[in-house]
Design an enzyme around this catalytic site. Structure first.
Site: not given
Ligand SMILES: *[C@@H]1O[C@H](CO)[C@@H](O)[C@H](O)[C@H]1NC(C)=O
Ligand SMILES: *[C@@H]1O[C@H](CO)[C@@H](O)[C@H](O)[C@H]1NC(C)=O
Ligand SMILES: *[C@@H]1O[C@H](CO)[C@@H](O)[C@H](O)[C@H]1NC(C)=O
Ligand SMILES: *[C@@H]1O[C@H](CO)[C@@H](O)[C@H](O)[C@H]1NC(C)=O
Length: 504
Positions: A201, A391
């Protein structure tokens, strides 16, 4: 993402229509003893795609709020939206109590079951018509066949599609969750080392796995996952310092611990990170395909207040700079060449002549770049002064509402879905491009149409992969895998820069 971590697996009721050979597999590394359990229990569960989609949006909204330091939308607000989407699915008020919908994915699975029954009741002629409408494979840059049956089948099956052996050193394969829902890698932790499946992430900065004492907020344990603690690892040390991270719809709480971590063969001895003693259902559910999450934004964001793994690798001189690079793969390409590289870039994955490096404009530790312009089929949208948080943990692209409208106004056949999202033709060829550092990066039209509104009609209406979030700054976008599948992406903590390049 962990939005977004978008983690739940979409689910389409095309089980009865399965005819594609290129099925994703759930296979894990040979010898990994948990494989049969995982593939049989839970990890292949799915939820209704519309519900999953709304959950993704909800998570993204919370995430964007957190990123921008604003108040997160309330549970009631998000639940209302979830409920509305359920209403749309069911052609009537949801039959499930609201509480159950937000507390357990199992409830959604129940809804799915009735949906599946409905689909199974399609006549042979209806099935044949559907099959005839759908291409058996998909072509780069074209949506002519609508949503690919490979994606539909992946949505139906859930599970992970393994990435190939990395082509660069200090790299890990990125496995694809469902139809490009999320990206995970295998990391070894503890003594003796055990494999953990970890969501990678770029949009958070804490690394954690479940503890041996992990309890789900829904009651019971934390599901069919690997856990870490004294019982399984002789080098495990609990500092007892508490931490608590909130993501999207989920959160975890636990303590900061030390243990040995092996990341792409690089040994972080006595590394400081976290084990979760409490997990919300987003993480504890059997249907969650990963055991923990590795945040690779900057440690300024860390709730554990410790360096991220890539920063630690750099501090330990195991890599020359705290660089993390991502090749986010697309399931329908069938290449399975997803890869995360620490300390450098994999030169074989991109065209170096196209590489741009831009400053990170986020002061809190996210990776956020200026967007010079947005175009649709080469036509400038006029949007200026926008920024994008990049992201990997977010599946979709979440734009400020007014901006999402501007972009969709340039896509033929698009309309609002009345819920903050947009409906576009599944066969759209519209090419939406974002310009960073003077270079335009186009999104493959297939990525803009992740999900048909009606699972039986993948050439009809699709939910747009660009949706609106009403909680961000009005100039700030949250840009996830729908875009990142179309570029090589690299972040550098030492230089505080972001690089993007065209894929080869
Ligand atoms: C599409 O599928 C056919 C056979 O089903 C195969 O021969 C062809 O190479 C495929 N095309 C692409 C672009 O994958
Ligand atoms: C962690 O924080 C969340 C959100 O602030 C809160 O709801 C939750 O109760 C906290 N958990 C623990 C164990 O402190
Ligand atoms: C692990 O790190 C902590 C904190 O730096 C230190 O106090 C401890 O002695 C280290 N343990 C080992 C086994 O190196
Ligand atoms: C998209 O492109 C394909 C191939 O060029 C074409 O067949 C199809 O008609 C186009 N679709 C639309 C909606 O323009």
């Amino acid at each position: 993402m962990h939005f977004t971590i978008s983690f739940s697996v979409l689910f389409l009721a095309v089980v009865s229509l399965v005819y594609v050979q290129a099925a994703p597999t759930s296979k894990r590394a040979p010898g990994l003893i948990t494989f049969p359990i995982r593939s049989l229990h839970g990890r292949v569960r799915g939820i209704h795609p519309q519900l999953d989609f709304q959950q993704q949006i909800n998570r993204a909204e919370r995430r964007l709020a957190r990123m921008t330091g604003r108040d997160a939308p309330s549970d009631d607000h998000l639940r209302a939206r979830l409920d509305k989407r359920m209403y749309i699915i069911g052609n009537g008020p949801s039959r499930l109590p609201v509480k159950a919908q937000t507390k357990r994915y199992n409830s959604a699975a129940k809804l799915f079951d009735s949906f599946k029954e409905k689909m199974a009741s399609l006549t042979v002629a209806q099935k044949a018509a559907f099959k005839a409408k759908t291409k058996s494979n998909s072509t780069a840059g074209s949506n002519a066949g609508g949503v690919s049956p490979i994606d539909l089948q992946a949505a139906a099956n859930g599970g992970l599609t393994d990435g190939n052996t990395p082509t660069a050193s200090d790299s890990l394969a990125l496995d694809i969750e469902g139809p490009d829902v999320g990206y995970v890698a295998q990391v070894q932790i503890g003594t003796p080392p055990k494999n953990f499946v970890i969501l990678m992430d770029s949009g958070s900065a804490d690394f954690w796995v479940g503890s041996e004492n992990c309890r789900s907020e829904a009651g019971g344990g934390c599901g069919q996952h690997e856990f870490l603690g004294k019982k399984s690892s002789s080098t495990f040390v609990d500092t007892k310092a508490p931490f608590n991270v909130s993501y999207g719809t989920g959160n975890v709480a636990g303590t900061v611990i030390r243990d040995n971590v092996v990341l792409a063969g690089l040994q972080l001895t006595n590394h400081t990170f976290g084990t979760a003693d409490t997990e919300s259902v987003d993480f504890s559910s059997d249907s969650t395909l990963f055991d923990g999450l590795m945040g690779l934004a900057q440690s300024g964001l860390s709730e554990q207040r410790v360096p991220t793994p890539v920063e630690s690798l750099n501090i330990a001189n195991l890599i020359p700079q705290a660089i993390t690079s991502y090749k986010i793969s697309r399931l329908v390409d069938g290449k399975n060449d997803g890869e995360i590289t620490f300390g450098g870039l994999d030169q074989t994955k991109f065209d170096s002549a196209t590489k741009v490096t831009i400053p990170n404009v986020n002061e809190r530790g996210f990776w956020e770049g200026d967007v010079d312009s947005f175009t649709v089929d080469g036509q400038d949208s006029g949007l200026q002064g926008r920024t994008a948080i990049l992201d990997t943990g977010t599946t979709l692209i979440i734009a400020p509402a007014a901006d999402a409208k501007v972009i969709h106004n340039l896509i033929n056949g698009s309309r609002s879905d009345g819920q903050g999202g947009f409906i576009i033709p599944c066969t759209t060829n519209a090419s939406v491009a974002l310009t960073f550092g003077g270079r335009s990066f186009a999104i493959d039209p297939r990525d803009i149409t992740p999900l048909p509104v009606d699972p039986a009609d993948p050439t009809g209406d699709c939910q747009s992969g660009i949706t609106s979030g009403n909680v961000g700054a009005d100039t700030e976008w949250l840009v996830g895998d729908v875009f990142l599948k179309n570029a090589y992406f690299s972040t550098n903590v030492n230089e505080n820069t972001i690089s993007l390049a065209k894929l080869v």
